[in-house]
Design an enzyme around this catalytic site. Structure first.
Site, PDB file in Angstrom:
ATOM      1  N   LYS A  30      -8.499   7.367  18.653  1.00 38.45           N
ATOM      2  CA  LYS A  30      -8.355   7.979  17.335  1.00 38.45           C
ATOM      3  C   LYS A  30      -9.602   7.769  16.485  1.00 38.45           C
ATOM      4  CE  LYS A  30      -5.252   8.327  13.370  1.00 38.45           C
ATOM      5  NZ  LYS A  30      -3.966   7.900  12.758  1.00 38.45           N
TER       6      LYS A  30
ATOM      7  N   GLY B 205       0.832  -1.194   0.000  1.00 42.56           N
ATOM      8  CA  GLY B 205       0.000   0.000   0.000  1.00 42.56           C
ATOM      9  C   GLY B 205       0.864   1.240   0.000  1.00 42.56           C
TER      10      GLY B 205
ATOM     11  N   SER C  93      -8.669  13.335   5.597  1.00 38.43           N
ATOM     12  CA  SER C  93      -8.450  12.282   4.603  1.00 38.43           C
ATOM     13  C   SER C  93      -9.768  11.842   3.976  1.00 38.43           C
ATOM     14  CB  SER C  93      -7.746  11.086   5.249  1.00 38.43           C
ATOM     15  OG  SER C  93      -8.509  10.575   6.330  1.00 38.43           O
TER      16      SER C  93
ATOM     17  N   GLU D 152     -13.149   5.780   4.251  1.00 38.47           N
ATOM     18  CA  GLU D 152     -13.039   4.825   5.349  1.00 38.47           C
ATOM     19  C   GLU D 152     -14.226   4.925   6.303  1.00 38.47           C
ATOM     20  OE1 GLU D 152      -8.342   4.033   5.934  1.00 38.47           O
ATOM     21  OE2 GLU D 152      -9.032   6.017   6.567  1.00 38.47           O
TER      22      GLU D 152
END
Length: 313
Positions: free
Chosen positions: A198, A29, A268, A280
């Site tokens: 997080k 990745g 992101s 995500e």
């Protein structure tokens, strides 16, 4: 090593003398974070191999620009279809694709292969274990910022990187290589707690910025106050369900602090939306929703909105 650096245009001052080439690290990745940590592991003395879907080139040059330097390093490449055991594997793919990515190199890993997963979300942990339950799996999190500008990787500061094992065990010997190359690195004995923290903070910021297409700091404005508070309250309730009472009690202030500190940042998730990529959301919002026994309408609505604008693939 010097010939490799010299041929890629790197400065002699960047050469690290006396570091043992103790491990070979394959990276799966090679996006923004993958390229950044390829450089960092190289600086720590590791031999780095970049894994690609197919063998298009024997090597690949990654130019990394930081506030302190501008350096190009030529890395050897390998195809996921190659043979030969992998001893150390850093996975920096998106959380939702981690299991699928690891499956492509399943024939090259065994019980002695070290896996380090560095990505947002939590769902990837179960996905990776399902593919390779015999491999020791370490979890990592970084606040290092990096983005791609054509053929250049641009790092925004050093950030802080945490690595740990879910059992809270002591650092393994390979951690020394990371210590030599990765700034602001910490071995974390409570990595699960840190990753959940997080995820909780990301869930309160990233989806709202992506849906409304605003930078992080915009969420502090009056226009988003009501929705933001509702989202945070639902995440607090889920943390309480999971028994993370301390995280829950401080989440409102933690989220506001991150919004303030990263006010000019594009999340992101928003970057993925603007680029037409899958986000995500499933790995962050979806994972949190599966942990709750109650309806969380604000989180579920955000997840539905993001899923509706994502590409089908």
């Amino acid at each position: 090593v010097w010939e490799e650096l010299k041929s890629s245009g790197a400065k002699r001052s960047s050469l690290k003398i006396g570091y043992p080439m103790s491990e070979t690290w394959h990276i799966l990745g090679v996006g923004s974070i993958g390229g950044l940590f390829a450089h960092r592991l190289h600086q720590g003395g590791a031999t780095v191999r970049l894994l690609a879907r197919s063998r298009t080139s024997a090597n690949r040059t990654i130019r990394l620009t930081t506030p302190e330097s501008d350096q190009s390093i030529r890395f050897n490449c390998a195809s996921v279809e190659d043979e030969g055991d992998i001893s150390h594997l850093l996975i920096t793919s998106k959380s939702w694709s981690a299991g699928l990515a690891l499956q492509k190199v399943r024939h090259r890993i065994n019980h002695q292969t070290t896996l380090v997963a560095m990505m947002n979300g939590m769902q990837h942990i179960a996905d990776l274990r399902a593919v390779a339950p015999e491999c020791p799996l370490f979890l990592a999190s970084t606040t290092a910022g990096c983005h791609r500008d054509k053929d250049r990787w641009v790092a925004a500061g050093t950030g802080k990187t945490l690595i740990g094992h879910p059992t809270g065990s002591a650092a393994p010997t390979w951690f020394e290589t990371w210590q030599r190359g990765v700034p602001a690195l910490e071995w974390c004995t409570d990595i699960n707690e840190r990753l959940i923290e997080k995820v909780a903070i990301n869930a309160c910021i990233n989806p709202l910025t992506a849906v409304h297409r605003v930078k992080n700091g915009a969420l502090l404005s009056e226009a988003f106050k009501t929705q933001s508070n509702s989202v945070i309250s639902e995440v607090v309730a889920i943390l309480q369900e999971l028994g993370h009472t301390e995280l829950a009690s401080g989440l409102h202030s933690s989220v506001r602090a991150v919004m303030t500190d990263t006010a000019e940042n594009t999340s992101s998730m928003l970057s993925d939306v603007l680029a037409g990529r899958r986000t995500e959301a499933d790995s962050i919002l979806g994972w949190l929703l599966t942990q709750s026994t109650h309806d969380r309408p604000n989180l579920r609505a955000l997840l539905s909105q993001l899923q509706s604008i994502e590409p089908d693939s």
